[in-house]
Design an enzyme around this catalytic site. Structure first.
Site, short mmCIF file in Angstrom:
data_model
loop_
_atom_site.label_atom_id
_atom_site.label_comp_id
_atom_site.label_asym_id
_atom_site.label_seq_id
_atom_site.Cartn_x
_atom_site.Cartn_y
_atom_site.Cartn_z
CD GLU A 1 -3.04 -0.41 -0.04
OE1 GLU A 1 -3.19 0.04 -1.19
OE2 GLU A 1 -3.46 -1.52 0.30
N GLY B 1 -12.41 2.47 -1.90
CA GLY B 1 -11.03 2.02 -2.04
C GLY B 1 -10.88 0.81 -2.93
CG ASP C 1 -5.67 2.01 -7.85
OD1 ASP C 1 -5.00 1.15 -7.24
OD2 ASP C 1 -6.18 2.99 -7.29
#
Length: 389
Positions: free
Chosen positions: A34, A130, A178
């Site tokens: 992350e 998210g 992403d």
């Protein structure tokens, strides 16, 4: 009704003719790694079976007419004019930035792209959770433009155009994870991505293992400052170490200079510690998964969560509590952690399928009572990336 069916139906309802093109791009959940992507580091997400579909057709002029079915909102812009943002004060039209931004940067890369189109968009990725509803929209838009314009673009180029739209048009300084996983996802696999070289490695989800996502329903909005400030702090740390990005600092080097950096700026030191240790955790998690070692994967996911809570300071009490409730049931047969940019959103858990109902039950019995919020529980499957249907 699936997003694909919904997009087609809505297109016919709104535009009153048959669409020619249907594309679909998935959202994603990040299993580990992350805030490492914009530090040129390593991540390991998978595409999920929730996503965004665009049904549409080419026009004879340069007008883009776009209908967002889930919001019942329209946008229209002209490819022969400079493309500018279109938000209202309440941010209701934020979605238009993702579409306009992608079209704008496709035009920069492919100046001959002047083809107007009618598009209907429908998705089922929970917004502000998210799970990358924005990346799914960007990648679907890029793929749609590639098809109607006959453009020579690779999946990676489409992903990077999506990131560019988010960074430069929408104003969120996200990394490339992403969009890359939405474009490149593989069925039944996680994808280890090197966010510097863009090399990927498919890592199988072990047989009989479930990917659970639990939404805290604490909404987050990454454009609002916190995400961008974390990025600046990471850049300050890289500058301190004299490297291009924190990817280039080993754990040993960090420990050697930790006291010095802490004396200079304790917050920046904490941010650097998270990113540098998280990169190593991703590499270790790849090994654990390949060996089917769910216990070790769980340890790494637990360490990742603590690091995000204490060093990167991006979790919220509701999310911490969800992780605790999931872990109580999973024990040492898997792991749970916060996933996504932080400040709300979801947790991800990997555990044997027979644990699903017990995890669901433990969370249902305690979370709402304790927080006043009702969770949303998803069991996901690692899915393929963007496709033309």
């Amino acid at each position: 009704m699936t997003p694909q069916q919904q997009a087609q139906k809505v297109f016919i309802d709104q535009f009153e003719y048959q669409p020619q093109v249907l594309v679909y791009a998935p959202g994603r959940v990040n299993v580990i790694g992350e805030h490492t992507d914009y530090n040129d580091g390593f991540v390991m997400p998978c595409a999920i079976d929730y996503g965004t579909a665009i049904s549409g057709a080419k026009r004879e002029d340069s007008i883009f007419r776009v209908y967002a079915a889930d919001l019942q909102q329209w946008d229209e812009f002209d490819l022969s004019q400079p493309i500018k943002p279109h938000f209202d004060a309440a941010g209701d039209y934020k979605w238009t930035g993702y579409v306009r931004g992608v079209v704008k940067y496709i035009q920069e890369k492919c100046p001959h792209f002047k083809t107007g189109a009618d598009l209907a968009i429908s998705g089922n990725v929970p917004l502000s959770s998210g799970l990358s509803s924005s990346a799914a929209l960007e990648v679907a838009t890029g793929k749609f433009c590639q098809i109607v314009g006959g453009l020579d673009l690779t999946q990676v180029e489409i992903a990077l155009i999506g990131q560019q739209a988010e960074n430069r048009f929408v104003g969120c300084q996200c990394g490339n994870m992403d969009q890359l996983i939405s474009a490149l996802g593989q069925q039944d696999h996680l994808l280890k991505i090197d966010c510097r070289s863009l090399e990927t490695e498919a890592v199988p989800v072990p047989q009989g293992v479930a990917v659970m996502i639990v939404n805290s329903n604490v909404k987050h909005d990454l454009v609002a400052g916190e995400y961008n400030s974390r990025r600046q702090q990471c850049e300050q740390a890289a500058e301190f170490f004299g490297v291009k990005a924190l990817r280039d600092v080993s754990i040993a080097q960090f420990k050697q200079h930790e006291a010095e950096l802490t004396a200079l700026d304790p917050i920046v030191a904490k941010r650097a510690r998270h990113v540098i240790t998280e990169n190593q955790r991703v590499l270790d998690a790849v090994v654990a998964l390949k060996q089917g070692d769910l216990q070790q994967l769980g340890v790494l996911m637990g360490q990742s969560h603590v690091s995000m809570k204490d060093d990167f300071e991006i979790t919220v009490p509701e999310v911490d509590y969800l992780v605790e409730l999931a872990q109580q049931v999973i024990g040492d047969s898997g792991g749970a952690r916060m996933t996504g940019g932080g400040f709300g959103g979801c947790i991800v858990a990997l555990a044997p399928q027979e644990k699903i109902e017990a995890v669901r039950k433990n969370i249902a019995e305690h979370y709402e009572k304790h927080t006043g919020l009702k969770e949303t529980f998803y069991v996901c499957h690692a899915s393929a990336g963007v496709s033309v249907l």
